[in-house]
Design a protein around this motif. Sequence first.
Motif, PDB file in Angstrom:
ATOM      1  N   ALA A  39       9.759  -3.210   4.677  1.00 15.84           N
ATOM      2  CA  ALA A  39       8.388  -3.595   5.026  1.00 15.84           C
ATOM      3  C   ALA A  39       7.614  -2.389   5.542  1.00 15.84           C
ATOM      4  CB  ALA A  39       8.408  -4.706   6.076  1.00 15.84           C
ATOM      5  N   GLU A  40       8.220  -1.625   6.428  1.00 17.93           N
ATOM      6  CA  GLU A  40       7.543  -0.451   6.985  1.00 17.93           C
ATOM      7  C   GLU A  40       7.306   0.616   5.929  1.00 17.93           C
ATOM      8  OE1 GLU A  40       8.701   0.176  11.521  1.00 17.93           O
ATOM      9  OE2 GLU A  40      10.465   0.075  10.226  1.00 17.93           O
ATOM     10  N   ASN A  41       8.222   0.726   4.998  1.00 16.01           N
ATOM     11  CA  ASN A  41       8.062   1.695   3.915  1.00 16.01           C
ATOM     12  C   ASN A  41       6.797   1.399   3.116  1.00 16.01           C
ATOM     13  OD1 ASN A  41       9.462   3.839   2.081  1.00 16.01           O
ATOM     14  ND2 ASN A  41       8.959   2.178   0.675  1.00 16.01           N
ATOM     15  N   PHE A  42       6.534   0.111   2.892  1.00 13.55           N
ATOM     16  CA  PHE A  42       5.306  -0.269   2.187  1.00 13.55           C
ATOM     17  C   PHE A  42       4.076   0.004   3.033  1.00 13.55           C
ATOM     18  CE2 PHE A  42       1.879  -3.110   1.170  1.00 13.55           C
ATOM     19  CZ  PHE A  42       1.853  -3.143  -0.219  1.00 13.55           C
ATOM     20  N   MET A  43       4.192  -0.202   4.330  1.00 15.21           N
ATOM     21  CA  MET A  43       3.020  -0.144   5.201  1.00 15.21           C
ATOM     22  C   MET A  43       2.469   1.262   5.405  1.00 15.21           C
ATOM     23  SD  MET A  43       4.150  -2.850   8.146  1.00 15.21           S
ATOM     24  CE  MET A  43       4.737  -4.480   7.691  1.00 15.21           C
ATOM     25  N   GLU A  44       3.245   2.272   5.101  1.00 15.35           N
ATOM     26  CA  GLU A  44       2.730   3.634   5.271  1.00 15.35           C
ATOM     27  C   GLU A  44       2.858   4.412   3.960  1.00 15.35           C
ATOM     28  OE1 GLU A  44       4.790   6.356   5.039  1.00 15.35           O
ATOM     29  OE2 GLU A  44       6.767   5.758   5.741  1.00 15.35           O
ATOM     30  N   SER A  45       1.815   5.160   3.642  1.00 11.86           N
ATOM     31  CA  SER A  45       1.830   6.002   2.447  1.00 11.86           C
ATOM     32  C   SER A  45       2.115   7.465   2.791  1.00 11.86           C
ATOM     33  CB  SER A  45       0.488   5.876   1.713  1.00 11.86           C
ATOM     34  OG  SER A  45       0.333   4.568   1.200  1.00 11.86           O
ATOM     35  N   TYR A  46       2.493   7.704   4.042  1.00 13.66           N
ATOM     36  CA  TYR A  46       2.878   9.031   4.509  1.00 13.66           C
ATOM     37  C   TYR A  46       4.047   9.579   3.684  1.00 13.66           C
ATOM     38  CZ  TYR A  46       4.323  12.357   8.294  1.00 13.66           C
ATOM     39  OH  TYR A  46       4.672  13.438   9.051  1.00 13.66           O
TER      40      TYR A  46
ATOM     41  N   PHE B 137      -1.921  -9.541  10.127  1.00 14.95           N
ATOM     42  CA  PHE B 137      -1.759  -8.591   9.032  1.00 14.95           C
ATOM     43  C   PHE B 137      -2.185  -7.199   9.465  1.00 14.95           C
ATOM     44  CE2 PHE B 137      -6.213  -9.587   8.877  1.00 14.95           C
ATOM     45  CZ  PHE B 137      -6.843  -8.482   8.324  1.00 14.95           C
ATOM     46  N   ASN B 138      -1.777  -6.207   8.656  1.00 17.49           N
ATOM     47  CA  ASN B 138      -2.354  -4.873   8.757  1.00 17.49           C
ATOM     48  C   ASN B 138      -2.642  -4.384   7.348  1.00 17.49           C
ATOM     49  OD1 ASN B 138      -0.156  -3.084   7.684  1.00 17.49           O
ATOM     50  ND2 ASN B 138       0.982  -3.858   9.450  1.00 17.49           N
ATOM     51  N   TYR B 139      -3.336  -3.279   7.251  1.00 17.83           N
ATOM     52  CA  TYR B 139      -3.638  -2.749   5.933  1.00 17.83           C
ATOM     53  C   TYR B 139      -3.984  -1.270   6.033  1.00 17.83           C
ATOM     54  CZ  TYR B 139      -8.670  -2.695   6.985  1.00 17.83           C
ATOM     55  OH  TYR B 139      -9.904  -2.426   7.537  1.00 17.83           O
ATOM     56  N   HIS B 140      -3.887  -0.586   4.898  1.00 21.15           N
ATOM     57  CA  HIS B 140      -4.480   0.731   4.768  1.00 21.15           C
ATOM     58  C   HIS B 140      -5.015   0.853   3.348  1.00 21.15           C
ATOM     59  CE1 HIS B 140      -0.352   1.567   3.373  1.00 21.15           C
ATOM     60  NE2 HIS B 140      -0.779   2.675   2.813  1.00 21.15           N
ATOM     61  N   THR B 141      -5.868   1.823   3.114  1.00 24.20           N
ATOM     62  CA  THR B 141      -6.492   1.979   1.804  1.00 24.20           C
ATOM     63  C   THR B 141      -6.281   3.393   1.285  1.00 24.20           C
ATOM     64  OG1 THR B 141      -8.639   2.617   2.738  1.00 24.20           O
ATOM     65  CG2 THR B 141      -8.272   0.272   2.319  1.00 24.20           C
ATOM     66  N   ILE B 142      -6.232   3.496  -0.039  1.00 25.57           N
ATOM     67  CA  ILE B 142      -6.198   4.786  -0.717  1.00 25.57           C
ATOM     68  C   ILE B 142      -7.148   4.703  -1.910  1.00 25.57           C
ATOM     69  CG2 ILE B 142      -3.842   5.370   0.005  1.00 25.57           C
ATOM     70  CD1 ILE B 142      -2.812   4.484  -2.663  1.00 25.57           C
ATOM     71  N   LEU B 143      -7.596   5.834  -2.385  1.00 28.46           N
ATOM     72  CA  LEU B 143      -8.481   5.884  -3.547  1.00 28.46           C
ATOM     73  C   LEU B 143      -7.668   6.262  -4.776  1.00 28.46           C
ATOM     74  CD1 LEU B 143     -11.561   7.729  -1.997  1.00 28.46           C
ATOM     75  CD2 LEU B 143     -11.310   5.282  -2.445  1.00 28.46           C
TER      76      LEU B 143
ATOM     77  N   PHE C 175      -6.204  -1.501  -1.801  1.00 31.05           N
ATOM     78  CA  PHE C 175      -5.779  -2.029  -0.509  1.00 31.05           C
ATOM     79  C   PHE C 175      -4.270  -2.238  -0.528  1.00 31.05           C
ATOM     80  CE2 PHE C 175     -10.180  -2.929   0.269  1.00 31.05           C
ATOM     81  CZ  PHE C 175     -10.292  -3.005   1.661  1.00 31.05           C
ATOM     82  N   LEU C 176      -3.610  -1.778   0.508  1.00 31.06           N
ATOM     83  CA  LEU C 176      -2.203  -2.086   0.722  1.00 31.06           C
ATOM     84  C   LEU C 176      -2.135  -3.036   1.909  1.00 31.06           C
ATOM     85  CD1 LEU C 176      -2.345   1.199  -0.225  1.00 31.06           C
ATOM     86  CD2 LEU C 176       0.052   0.603  -0.557  1.00 31.06           C
ATOM     87  N   LEU C 177      -2.002  -4.315   1.597  1.00 26.07           N
ATOM     88  CA  LEU C 177      -2.052  -5.391   2.583  1.00 26.07           C
ATOM     89  C   LEU C 177      -0.640  -5.786   2.993  1.00 26.07           C
ATOM     90  CD1 LEU C 177      -4.626  -7.582   0.655  1.00 26.07           C
ATOM     91  CD2 LEU C 177      -5.113  -6.377   2.796  1.00 26.07           C
ATOM     92  N   ALA C 178      -0.385  -5.836   4.275  1.00 25.32           N
ATOM     93  CA  ALA C 178       0.889  -6.315   4.799  1.00 25.32           C
ATOM     94  C   ALA C 178       0.601  -7.583   5.598  1.00 25.32           C
ATOM     95  CB  ALA C 178       1.535  -5.263   5.684  1.00 25.32           C
ATOM     96  N   ILE C 179       0.864  -8.727   4.988  1.00 31.11           N
ATOM     97  CA  ILE C 179       0.613 -10.023   5.612  1.00 31.11           C
ATOM     98  C   ILE C 179       1.925 -10.486   6.236  1.00 31.11           C
ATOM     99  CG2 ILE C 179      -0.013 -12.425   5.170  1.00 31.11           C
ATOM    100  CD1 ILE C 179      -1.843 -11.361   2.925  1.00 31.11           C
TER     101      ILE C 179
END
Length: 376
Positions: free
Chosen positions: A198-205, A233-239, A265-269
Motif C-alpha cells: 500500500a505504501e509503495n503505491f502511495m509514494e512515487s519517490y 483517503f490520501n492522494y498525490h498527482t503527477i503529470l 491522480f494516485l488515490l489511496a482509499i
Amino acid sequence: MKDAAEDLRKNVSLPFEQARAMPPSVYTSEAFLARETSSIFAHDWFCAGRADALANPGDYITLDLADQPIIVLRDKVGALRAMSNVCRHRMSTLLEGRGNTRSIVCPYHAWTYNLDGSLRGAPAMDQNAGFCKSDYSLPDIRCEEWLGWVFVTLNPDIPAVAQQLAKVEDLVADYDMTNYTETFFETHIWDTNWKVLAENFMESYHLPVCHAGTIGGLSKLNEMICPPGEDSFNYHTILKDETLRIAMAHPNNTRMQGERRRTTFLLAIYPSLLITLTPGYFWYLTLHPHGVGQVRIGFGGGMSNDYADDPDAQANFVQLKTLLDDVNVEDRGCTEKVYRGLRSQSASPGHLSHLERPNYDFAQYINARIQAADHQ
C-alpha cells in the motif's frame, strides 16, 4: 516483546516535518495483524472490484474479508447484493472465484440457493420435522456501489461509502470515474506485508530507481504534488507525458481543461483500494492481508468510455497492460525486499521525504483505527 500498537502511537505523534517511516513491528507482528483484521478490515468498507464486472444477472465474484467468505453478485432483477458464501447446512463454502450462475449450489450436499440468497431446494431433508426452507436464507452483507466501484462491509453501523468519500468525488468529478470499463482483473499473492505494498503505491519517490527499467525515466520528482491527506483517503498527482496518448483526455472530452487533461491522480482509499486514474485509462489494486508476510492482490484496469470507439486506443491499452505487468514485476521485487529488511534486527525507520506525505497520513489512519478499537 515490544507492543506494535504502542510503537506506532509514538511514531505518529511527531509532526510530518519530523516524521519517520512506521516501525518494523507493525509489519511483522502477528498480534498487530489480528488487531488490524478486527479494527480495520472487519470495520471499514472494502472494495470488491468494479460494478461493470457484474453486468449481467448471475455474474458473481467471491472474496474473503476479515476471514469471512463473501459472494457479491447481480441478482435476477439487476440489483447488486452481497451475502455470506457459507452454506446454511454443514457450512461448506459455496462459490469460488468469478463467473456466472443461475443459482448457488453447495458443492457438498447440493443445497441450492436463489440469487437473492433464499433456499430453493435441499435434497433428502423431507424426513426432518424441524426443517423449513424459509429459515435458511444466506445472511446479507452490506454492499454499496460508488462511482462504479463495489464496496462491502461487515459493519452495520458505518456511514455510507458516498458520505465517506464525498471529497474524492469532488476531487475527480471531471474524470467521470463511473464511466470507465474494466477490461482485465487478476489475483496475485506476493511475499510482503499488505501495508508495504500500500505504501509503495502511495509514494512515487521510488519510481526513478525501482522502475529504472520501465517508467523510471519518465518520472519527474519535481512535478509530483503530495498534499495532506483526509480521514478516508490520501492522494498525490503527477503529470503524464503527452506521448502516452491514451493517458490524455480524449479529444471528445469537453469536461476537462488545461493541465487536468494530462493529470494522473494516485488515490489511496483506506484501507486498501489504490487507484491510478488518468483521463484516458485506470488501473487499481485492492489489497487484503494473507498472513503477516503475504498480501492478496486484486489487480484490474481498463479505459475511459470516452475511448470506447477508438480502436487504436484499445490496441495501445494492450501494450500498456504489458508495461503494467513489467512494472508489477519491479514492484514485487522492491516490496518483497522491503519486507525481508523489515524482519532484520538492524531494521530502524528513517525520516520520510516530502514525497512520502501520503505514507505519513496512512500511518495516522492505521493508528487511529487501532487506538479507537482499544478504547471501545
